[in-house]
Motif scaffolding. Structure first.
Motif, PDB file in Angstrom:
ATOM      1  N   PRO A   1      32.965  40.729  32.413  1.00 19.51           N
ATOM      2  CA  PRO A   1      33.587  39.971  33.514  1.00 19.51           C
ATOM      3  C   PRO A   1      35.109  39.968  33.452  1.00 19.51           C
ATOM      4  O   PRO A   1      35.773  40.280  34.447  1.00 19.51           O
ATOM      5  N   SER A   2      35.673  39.661  32.259  1.00 18.01           N
ATOM      6  CA  SER A   2      37.128  39.565  32.190  1.00 18.01           C
ATOM      7  C   SER A   2      37.775  40.945  32.261  1.00 18.01           C
ATOM      8  O   SER A   2      38.857  41.111  32.814  1.00 18.01           O
ATOM      9  N   LEU A   3      37.091  41.964  31.731  1.00 11.68           N
ATOM     10  CA  LEU A   3      37.657  43.314  31.781  1.00 11.68           C
ATOM     11  C   LEU A   3      37.679  43.837  33.222  1.00 11.68           C
ATOM     12  O   LEU A   3      38.660  44.433  33.667  1.00 11.68           O
ATOM     13  N   ILE A   4      36.595  43.586  33.959  1.00  9.03           N
ATOM     14  CA  ILE A   4      36.544  44.017  35.357  1.00  9.03           C
ATOM     15  C   ILE A   4      37.640  43.318  36.164  1.00  9.03           C
ATOM     16  O   ILE A   4      38.373  43.944  36.928  1.00  9.03           O
ATOM     17  N   LEU A   5      37.796  41.999  35.934  1.00  8.22           N
ATOM     18  CA  LEU A   5      38.873  41.266  36.605  1.00  8.22           C
ATOM     19  C   LEU A   5      40.223  41.905  36.303  1.00  8.22           C
ATOM     20  O   LEU A   5      41.064  42.076  37.179  1.00  8.22           O
ATOM     21  N   MET A   6      40.406  42.272  35.033  1.00 11.66           N
ATOM     22  CA  MET A   6      41.690  42.827  34.626  1.00 11.66           C
ATOM     23  C   MET A   6      41.942  44.170  35.303  1.00 11.66           C
ATOM     24  O   MET A   6      43.050  44.449  35.771  1.00 11.66           O
ATOM     25  N   ILE A   7      40.926  45.028  35.360  1.00  8.45           N
ATOM     26  CA  ILE A   7      41.114  46.343  35.978  1.00  8.45           C
ATOM     27  C   ILE A   7      41.340  46.191  37.490  1.00  8.45           C
ATOM     28  O   ILE A   7      42.197  46.847  38.067  1.00  8.45           O
ATOM     29  N   LEU A   8      40.603  45.267  38.115  1.00  9.88           N
ATOM     30  CA  LEU A   8      40.752  45.080  39.563  1.00  9.88           C
ATOM     31  C   LEU A   8      42.057  44.380  39.918  1.00  9.88           C
ATOM     32  O   LEU A   8      42.727  44.753  40.879  1.00  9.88           O
ATOM     33  N   LEU A   9      42.406  43.340  39.154  1.00  7.86           N
ATOM     34  CA  LEU A   9      43.551  42.508  39.527  1.00  7.86           C
ATOM     35  C   LEU A   9      44.830  42.874  38.794  1.00  7.86           C
ATOM     36  O   LEU A   9      45.868  42.281  39.036  1.00  7.86           O
ATOM     37  N   GLY A  10      44.741  43.860  37.877  1.00  9.11           N
ATOM     38  CA  GLY A  10      45.891  44.201  37.042  1.00  9.11           C
ATOM     39  C   GLY A  10      47.187  44.338  37.824  1.00  9.11           C
ATOM     40  O   GLY A  10      48.182  43.689  37.520  1.00  9.11           O
ATOM     41  N   GLY A  11      47.164  45.154  38.884  1.00  8.28           N
ATOM     42  CA  GLY A  11      48.380  45.399  39.659  1.00  8.28           C
ATOM     43  C   GLY A  11      48.939  44.129  40.275  1.00  8.28           C
ATOM     44  O   GLY A  11      50.142  43.856  40.177  1.00  8.28           O
ATOM     45  N   ILE A  12      48.063  43.332  40.876  1.00 12.37           N
ATOM     46  CA  ILE A  12      48.504  42.088  41.519  1.00 12.37           C
ATOM     47  C   ILE A  12      49.094  41.142  40.482  1.00 12.37           C
ATOM     48  O   ILE A  12      50.139  40.535  40.702  1.00 12.37           O
TER      49      ILE A  12
END
Lengths: 187, 175
Positions: free
Chosen positions: B86-97
């Protein structure tokens, strides 16, 4: 293929050398990623570290997975995750499986009690570190007040920690920000 | 369904543990000991002792081991997935923002606001462990072990694995 192998080796080393949980291994990750393999520069790494810190969950695997992904896509992500997680999980299973055979003897009770006292000490030290972090960031008055309120909510009224944490996250996003802090907010 | 329970038990700490793996220890305890009752406080304490004497991230060691004990290899896989994904997916998706907003005081204080909750949960866990030790070996033995282990680990930087081994030996022979 070579890249995957390097990713694997880098995070395997971090996993095997980092004692004290994920946060303790961050300098080791930086050494591999920035100094040894030069996949990122210092600034990029500190950006990645900063965003990892604003998200929940284990920090070592977030960094490993994200860096593996940036360096070499999904395959890189898998390599870095397997390397940083699997060796120690397997070690722990083997260790505890080996020891569980002796747990029926009487003298094991003394061992258990002595070890649990030590673990209690470690948890108490962690408690203090989290309170210090909060105290530095929020100010001590607010921290003490919040800690008392949280204690009542969690231990006396017995609200699930998930609900309390979700409420605090919403508060963090909607409460007004003091004007001198606003500089960093992109408009 | 045991696999679903394993997923829930490690998904919740993974998505709520602000402050890295150690922050998720009391949240894991909440699910594993109180909610699903897979182990006692004492067993959880022993597990933490051994997990702490091995290297590597603590949250995933707990997820992998408890998942394996409760649901075999599949259980271990699910536990690891639930705590990492969960946290890794959030990081990959939201990293840029998030990089764009990393200086925003609102984003910065997300983690900060949660720290007192984690502190309370960890403090209660410490208290429960000491209580177990107190029932087993009494006040003075517990207090002496706590003081000596604190001094050696935190002041003298002795590796926790040696202290755990020492405590096992002491407990086995003298208590």
């Amino acid at each position: 293929m070579k890249k995957h192998r390097n990713i694997f080796i880098a995070f395997f080393r971090v996993g095997m050398l980092g004692f004290g949980g994920g946060p303790a291994s961050i300098p080791l990750i930086q050494k591999e990623v920035v100094k040894k393999y030069k996949w990122m520069n210092d600034e990029e790494f500190s950006d990645v570290f900063a965003i990892a810190n604003t998200l929940p969950g284990p920090v070592a695997t977030k960094l490993a997975g994200y860096i593996g992904y940036r360096v070499s896509g999904w395959g890189g992500m898998l390599s870095s995750l397997i390397a940083s997680v699997m060796p120690t999980v397997i070690l722990l299973i083997i260790l505890l499986r080996t020891l569980s055979g002796i747990s029926e003897f009487d003298w094991v009770k003394g061992m258990t009690a002595a070890v649990i006292a030590v673990v209690g000490m470690m948890m108490a030290v962690l408690t203090w570190q989290f309170i210090q972090k909060a105290g530095k960031g929020l100010g001590w008055l607010i921290t003490i007040f919040m800690t008392i309120v949280m204690f009542i909510l969690l231990q006396i009224i017995h609200i699930h920690p998930g609900i309390v944490i979700a409420a605090l996250l919403i508060l963090a996003l909607i409460l007004p920000v003091k004007s001198h802090d606003k500089e960093g907010e992109p408009s | 369904m045991i696999y679903w329970e394993i997923f829930v038990a490690f998904f919740i700490p993974g998505i709520l543990g602000y402050g890295g793996g150690p922050a998720s220890i009391p949240l894991v305890e909440n699910e594993v000991v109180r909610n699903f009752e897979w182990m006692s406080t004492q067993e959880f304490g022993e597990l933490l002792a051994f997990a702490n004497s091995l290297p590597g991230p603590i949250a995933t060691k707990l997820a992998g081991y408890i998942g394996f004990e409760v649901g075999g290899y599949v259980g271990a896989g699910i536990g690891l997935f639930a705590s990492i994904a969960p946290s890794l997916i959030l990081m990959i998706l939201l990293g840029g923002i998030l990089i764009k907003y990393k200086k925003s005081p609102r984003v910065k204080r997300l983690t900060l606001f949660v720290q007192p909750v984690i502190a309370i949960l960890l403090g209660v866990l410490a208290w429960n462990f000491w209580n177990e030790a107190y029932i087993g070996i009494g006040f003075w033995q517990t207090a002496i072990i706590v003081v000596i282990s604190y001094f050696l680990i935190e002041r003298k930087n002795v590796h926790p694995a040696f202290i755990i081994a020492g405590a096992l030996l002491y407990g086995g022979f003298f208590l």
